[in-house]
Design a protein around this motif. Structure first.
Motif, PDB file in Angstrom:
ATOM      1  N   ALA A   6      -0.168   0.092  -5.105  1.00  0.00           N
ATOM      2  CA  ALA A   6      -1.270   0.523  -4.234  1.00  0.00           C
ATOM      3  C   ALA A   6      -2.630   0.307  -4.894  1.00  0.00           C
ATOM      4  CB  ALA A   6      -1.081   1.990  -3.846  1.00  0.00           C
ATOM      5  N   LEU A  40       0.809  -1.219   0.000  1.00  0.00           N
ATOM      6  CA  LEU A  40       0.000   0.000   0.000  1.00  0.00           C
ATOM      7  C   LEU A  40       0.838   1.263   0.000  1.00  0.00           C
ATOM      8  CD1 LEU A  40      -2.666  -1.087   2.648  1.00  0.00           C
ATOM      9  CD2 LEU A  40      -2.868  -1.170   0.160  1.00  0.00           C
ATOM     10  N   THR A  60      -5.367   3.413   2.006  1.00  0.00           N
ATOM     11  CA  THR A  60      -4.359   4.296   1.402  1.00  0.00           C
ATOM     12  C   THR A  60      -4.663   5.780   1.510  1.00  0.00           C
ATOM     13  OG1 THR A  60      -5.429   4.243  -0.781  1.00  0.00           O
ATOM     14  CG2 THR A  60      -3.819   2.510  -0.303  1.00  0.00           C
TER      15      THR A  60
END
Length: 308
Positions: free
Chosen positions: A171, A165, A251
């Motif tokens: 991500a 992440l 995130t």
């Protein structure tokens, strides 16, 4: 003779007019709850959002002013906006077909005669009942560097620890995996229900004709599942725009906006930067795109779908 006809004419037409008027009033009364809901929760917010997008961002010292389409021009010149649009297109392009394909495979398996079929169906559907925040925290534990389950499994094979992440290259893909895991079981339920409506006589006829399983699946099952596939596709398309819960946990759109999606960007402008006109302009952009996709659905896909 003319006299009786002239008298009977209005007498014959008045009941018909009254019946038509009664049916019209009855129909509008039936539609009024839905029209009221659409007006309050869809039409009015859309009009209000468009009106807000025509004004500038206001402060205490500088009140908002009418600037027309200036917010839309600034939006088209914003590189972050286009990066977010690309992220959302990639996100939709990965999650929609993957979720539908996995859901179909799971439904075909869960519908076959296998041991512990009820347990398998429950296991497939379990991720769906989890709240997205809970699912995000669960996958956050999977993706944690050095201590996460994925890195622990990789360490058994000598793979280095990966910050899934925390890297721009991984991500968004990590977010896609969470979405596919969450939605495939939900879509499987619709496919499973549709498979159970297919008459077993069709399979028996295909076996008598010597058709293989692949031929039966491709020629009979998949065409009969097209209405369900269209319904699932529309829902998956809407979900690809509206799902942002897991972004808050995993995130927050980072790193470097690599996993930021359009709805999260709208929320960020409206509630983090307090730029409501810019957020309203992006919302109108999303509504236009969804409207075009809906028109494509009704004008093209609907005509190619067989419901019987």
């Amino acid at each position: 003779m003319a006299g009786p006809r002239a008298i009977q004419g209005p007498a014959m037409t008045d009941p018909l007019k009254l019946e038509r008027r009664r049916r019209a009033i009855h129909g509008w009364l039936l539609l009024s709850p839905a029209l009221a809901m659409l007006t309050v929760f869809a039409l009015y917010p859309s009009v209000a959002t468009f009106w807000t997008s025509l004004w500038s961002r206001g402060t205490r010292r500088n009140p908002s002013e009418f600037i027309g389409l200036e917010n839309y021009r600034a939006l088209l010149e914003d590189p972050t906006f286009w990066k977010v649009v690309w992220n959302n297109l990639l996100y939709a392009g990965v999650t929609i077909p993957a979720s539908i394909a996995i859901a179909l495979i799971m439904a075909l398996w869960a519908n076959s005669r296998i041991p512990a079929r009820s347990f398998i169906r429950t296991a497939y559907f379990t991720p769906t009942v989890l709240p997205m925040i809970a699912a995000g925290n669960l996958w956050l534990f999977f993706y944690t560097p050095s201590f996460g389950i994925l890195n622990k499994i990789g360490a058994l094979f000598g793979a280095p620890s990966v910050n899934w992440l925390g890297q721009p290259d991984t991500a968004l893909w990590a977010i896609c995996i969470v979405t596919i895991w969450k939605e495939a079981g939900f879509f499987m339920v619709f496919y499973l229900a549709a498979l159970q409506t297919i008459p077993p006589d069709l399979k028996e006829a295909a076996e008598i004709e010597g058709a293989s399983r692949w031929t039966y699946l491709r020629r009979i099952v998949l065409p009969l599942l097209m209405p369900t596939t269209l319904f699932i596709f529309v829902n998956a398309m809407i979900n690809s725009v509206k799902l942002i819960d897991h972004l808050f946990i995993l995130t927050k759109g980072g790193p470097s906006d690599s996993s930021k999606l359009i709805l999260y960007y709208i929320w960020e402008n409206a509630f983090a930067y307090f730029d409501r006109p810019a957020a309203a302009a992006m919302t109108i952009f999303v509504l236009i795109v969804l409207g075009l996709l809906a028109a494509f659905q009704f004008l093209v896909l609907e005509r190619r779908t067989h419901y019987q």
